[in-house]
Scaffold this motif. Structure first.
Motif, mmCIF file in Angstrom:
data_model
loop_
_atom_site.group_PDB
_atom_site.id
_atom_site.type_symbol
_atom_site.label_atom_id
_atom_site.label_comp_id
_atom_site.label_asym_id
_atom_site.label_seq_id
_atom_site.Cartn_x
_atom_site.Cartn_y
_atom_site.Cartn_z
ATOM 1 N N PRO A 81 -24.137 112.773 46.467
ATOM 2 C CA PRO A 81 -26.091 112.170 46.529
ATOM 3 C C PRO A 81 -26.769 113.444 46.818
ATOM 4 O O PRO A 81 -27.607 112.725 45.932
ATOM 5 N N TYR A 82 -27.201 113.972 46.935
ATOM 6 C CA TYR A 82 -27.741 115.303 46.997
ATOM 7 C C TYR A 82 -28.301 115.532 45.392
ATOM 8 O O TYR A 82 -29.418 116.171 44.676
ATOM 9 N N HIS A 83 -27.134 115.336 44.571
ATOM 10 C CA HIS A 83 -27.141 115.995 43.470
ATOM 11 C C HIS A 83 -27.194 114.919 42.420
ATOM 12 O O HIS A 83 -28.319 115.510 42.015
ATOM 13 N N ARG A 84 -27.427 113.548 43.056
ATOM 14 C CA ARG A 84 -27.782 112.533 41.278
ATOM 15 C C ARG A 84 -29.057 112.570 42.016
ATOM 16 O O ARG A 84 -29.455 112.243 41.117
ATOM 17 N N TYR A 85 -29.719 112.170 43.353
ATOM 18 C CA TYR A 85 -31.125 112.001 43.252
ATOM 19 C C TYR A 85 -31.655 113.995 42.703
ATOM 20 O O TYR A 85 -32.858 113.250 42.215
ATOM 21 N N SER A 86 -31.637 115.186 42.786
ATOM 22 C CA SER A 86 -32.247 115.846 42.947
ATOM 23 C C SER A 86 -32.010 116.058 40.672
ATOM 24 O O SER A 86 -33.591 115.597 40.157
ATOM 25 N N PHE A 87 -30.759 115.479 40.968
ATOM 26 C CA PHE A 87 -31.505 115.843 38.901
ATOM 27 C C PHE A 87 -31.899 114.628 38.694
ATOM 28 O O PHE A 87 -32.488 114.454 37.711
ATOM 29 N N ALA A 88 -32.436 113.793 39.100
ATOM 30 C CA ALA A 88 -32.916 112.363 38.509
ATOM 31 C C ALA A 88 -35.037 112.800 38.724
ATOM 32 O O ALA A 88 -35.269 111.619 38.415
ATOM 33 N N GLY A 89 -34.738 113.845 39.772
ATOM 34 C CA GLY A 89 -36.276 114.042 39.519
ATOM 35 C C GLY A 89 -36.922 114.106 40.523
ATOM 36 O O GLY A 89 -37.807 114.578 41.258
ATOM 37 N N GLY A 90 -35.890 113.771 41.835
ATOM 38 C CA GLY A 90 -36.401 113.850 43.015
ATOM 39 C C GLY A 90 -36.020 115.318 43.922
ATOM 40 O O GLY A 90 -35.653 116.149 43.553
ATOM 41 N N THR A 91 -36.684 115.650 45.103
ATOM 42 C CA THR A 91 -37.128 116.646 45.535
ATOM 43 C C THR A 91 -36.646 116.614 47.595
ATOM 44 O O THR A 91 -36.614 117.478 47.954
ATOM 45 N N HIS A 92 -37.039 115.339 47.453
ATOM 46 C CA HIS A 92 -36.590 115.647 49.389
ATOM 47 C C HIS A 92 -35.056 115.188 49.662
ATOM 48 O O HIS A 92 -34.441 115.430 48.445
ATOM 49 N N ALA A 93 -35.003 115.674 50.820
ATOM 50 C CA ALA A 93 -33.991 115.541 51.710
ATOM 51 C C ALA A 93 -33.050 114.033 51.781
ATOM 52 O O ALA A 93 -34.038 113.153 51.425
ATOM 53 N N THR A 94 -32.147 114.103 51.359
ATOM 54 C CA THR A 94 -30.720 112.644 51.347
ATOM 55 C C THR A 94 -30.544 112.007 52.762
ATOM 56 O O THR A 94 -29.705 113.470 52.596
ATOM 57 N N GLN A 95 -30.152 111.259 52.532
ATOM 58 C CA GLN A 95 -28.374 110.819 53.138
ATOM 59 C C GLN A 95 -28.184 109.455 52.827
ATOM 60 O O GLN A 95 -28.598 109.162 52.769
ATOM 61 N N GLU A 96 -26.903 109.436 52.466
ATOM 62 C CA GLU A 96 -25.921 108.872 51.874
ATOM 63 C C GLU A 96 -24.877 107.292 52.565
ATOM 64 O O GLU A 96 -24.303 108.526 53.371
ATOM 65 N N ASN A 97 -24.807 106.532 52.531
ATOM 66 C CA ASN A 97 -24.266 105.384 53.252
ATOM 67 C C ASN A 97 -23.354 104.645 52.263
ATOM 68 O O ASN A 97 -24.499 104.510 50.878
ATOM 69 N N VAL A 98 -22.416 104.231 52.136
ATOM 70 C CA VAL A 98 -21.596 104.041 51.434
ATOM 71 C C VAL A 98 -20.399 102.847 51.947
ATOM 72 O O VAL A 98 -20.267 102.975 52.376
ATOM 73 N N SER A 99 -20.662 101.309 51.393
ATOM 74 C CA SER A 99 -19.977 100.478 51.381
ATOM 75 C C SER A 99 -18.870 99.509 50.180
ATOM 76 O O SER A 99 -19.643 99.622 49.666
ATOM 77 N N ALA A 126 -35.939 118.983 54.721
ATOM 78 C CA ALA A 126 -37.315 117.870 53.841
ATOM 79 C C ALA A 126 -37.058 118.216 52.462
ATOM 80 O O ALA A 126 -37.878 117.283 52.042
ATOM 81 N N THR A 127 -36.167 119.329 52.190
ATOM 82 C CA THR A 127 -36.038 118.566 50.407
ATOM 83 C C THR A 127 -34.869 119.351 50.157
ATOM 84 O O THR A 127 -33.851 120.071 50.873
ATOM 85 N N GLU A 128 -34.135 119.469 49.174
ATOM 86 C CA GLU A 128 -33.026 119.375 48.342
ATOM 87 C C GLU A 128 -33.591 119.107 46.954
ATOM 88 O O GLU A 128 -32.448 118.225 46.549
ATOM 89 N N VAL A 129 -33.774 120.740 46.607
ATOM 90 C CA VAL A 129 -33.744 120.916 44.874
ATOM 91 C C VAL A 129 -32.870 121.793 44.487
ATOM 92 O O VAL A 129 -32.011 122.661 44.306
ATOM 93 N N CYS A 130 -31.912 120.674 43.681
ATOM 94 C CA CYS A 130 -31.005 121.142 42.763
ATOM 95 C C CYS A 130 -30.989 121.684 41.196
ATOM 96 O O CYS A 130 -31.992 121.253 40.420
ATOM 97 N N VAL A 131 -30.572 122.937 41.558
ATOM 98 C CA VAL A 131 -30.261 124.003 39.670
ATOM 99 C C VAL A 131 -29.243 124.740 39.888
ATOM 100 O O VAL A 131 -28.505 124.670 39.914
ATOM 101 N N ARG A 132 -28.965 124.014 38.405
ATOM 102 C CA ARG A 132 -27.857 123.859 37.428
ATOM 103 C C ARG A 132 -27.558 124.975 37.050
ATOM 104 O O ARG A 132 -28.728 125.660 35.782
ATOM 105 N N ALA A 133 -27.302 126.534 37.168
ATOM 106 C CA ALA A 133 -26.703 127.585 36.552
ATOM 107 C C ALA A 133 -25.626 127.190 35.700
ATOM 108 O O ALA A 133 -24.952 127.307 35.888
ATOM 109 N N GLU A 134 -26.090 127.794 34.218
ATOM 110 C CA GLU A 134 -25.190 127.824 33.282
ATOM 111 C C GLU A 134 -25.739 128.201 32.045
ATOM 112 O O GLU A 134 -26.507 128.873 31.848
#
Length: 317
Positions: free
Chosen positions: A104-122, A309-317
């Motif tokens: 979840p935090y990958h998806r939100y960050s790579f979509a442009g988000g910077t904030h911390a997240t938590q996900e529920n799935v059902s 407060a943040t979860e900013v993902c950076v892909r190193a490749e």
């Protein structure tokens, strides 16, 4: 400093038969062994909009009972949650991981988000129909199942009632009577300056932001590392499991004025200003491909425990 991103023991999956029989039931896909006809719905998005409004009202009523502030809709979280719901419904699975292996935090960050997240799935299989009353009932019940969890297996409930959350996005999808619901909660406390999301292994990047609320203080930055995710098998995605930030991390502390030092004799690397702004250089320290998640920890003036407060993902490749 480590923290689980979310603490559920499993992802609830139910059928409409269970709606009518009981408020309890084991987690897992349930097949009724019968086929239902799906009525044509000419405006499913309008239906989903009504359901999102209903879910937001439910969440804020529950948070009011718990004595915590209400949440507002985060449009980016809604978009990210919707894409994940569609991925699960079309792929016939339910997981915090997507078919691309991202969490979840990958998806939100790579979509442009910077904030911390938590996900529920059902999820529910063999949903009765896509008519508004039926989908509204089904999604409401899926949410109630999460909210009514009892300790110690109450990770979904804790996510709903987390005091630090300020926003939420609801993702909904139905395909061949498979209903998927994603609740992506957001903690919006820091305004980040633009940060690159792809860099070479070993690179140094600038990481800077500012507190949105004066009553909160910068605590520290933690840089997590994990290898690039493999593409998971569908059989793996169909097994319920919780997710977390990686085990490996390095901590960056605020700069101290001379002659003060930390216990390890270091003086800190993060420049923190009186107006709540902060900046530092972050090294993608492993020097190899992977995903680095930069977490800003903050706390209130009252001395409460620090939170993400943040979860900013950076892909190193």
């Amino acid at each position: 400093m480590k923290v689980l991103q979310i603490l559920p023991q499993s992802i609830p999956l139910i059928s409409r038969r269970i709606f009518l029989q009981s408020l309890s039931g084991a987690a897992g896909f349930i097949s009724l062994g019968r086929k239902f006809t799906t009525p044509q719905n000419p405006d499913l998005e309008k239906t989903f909009a009504e359901i999102r409004t209903n879910l937001l009202e439910m969440v804020n009523e529950e948070r009011a009972v718990a004595g915590v502030p209400p949440v507002a809709i985060d449009k980016l979280a809604e978009q990210v949650a919707t894409r994940h719901a569609v991925d699960m419904a079309s792929g016939d699975f339910a997981s915090h991981w997507g078919r691309d292996g991202l969490k979840p935090y990958h998806r939100y960050s790579f979509a442009g988000g910077t904030h911390a997240t938590q996900e529920n799935v059902s999820a529910a299989d063999n949903t009765w129909s896509t008519r508004v009353p039926d989908l509204r009932q089904d999604t409401a019940y899926l949410h109630v199942r999460l909210y009514k969890e009892v300790a110690p297996n109450d990770g979904h409930r804790k996510t709903i009632l987390e005091p630090q959350h300020t926003h939420v996005g609801f993702g909904l999808a139905v395909e061949q009577l498979r209903l998927r619901v994603v609740e992506l909660f957001v903690a919006n406390y820091v305004e980040m300056k633009p940060v690159i999301r792809v860099a070479k292994p070993g690179a140094q990047i600038t990481f800077a932001g500012k507190m949105l609320k004066r009553e909160y203080l910068f605590h520290n930055i933690e840089v997590f590392y994990e290898p690039l995710p493999p593409t998971p098998e569908l059989s793996w995605l169909r097994e319920p499991r919780s997710y977390a930030l990686p085990e490996e991390s390095r901590v960056l502390w605020p700069k101290l004025p001379s002659p003060f030092t930390y216990t390890d004799k270091s003086v800190g690397t993060v420049k923190v200003e009186m107006d709540g702004s902060f900046s530092t250089r972050v090294k993608l320290y492993r020097g190899e491909p992977g995903i680095y998640t930069i977490v800003t920890w903050i706390k209130s003036h009252l001395g409460d425990k620090a939170f993400r407060a943040t979860e900013v993902c950076v892909r190193a490749e």
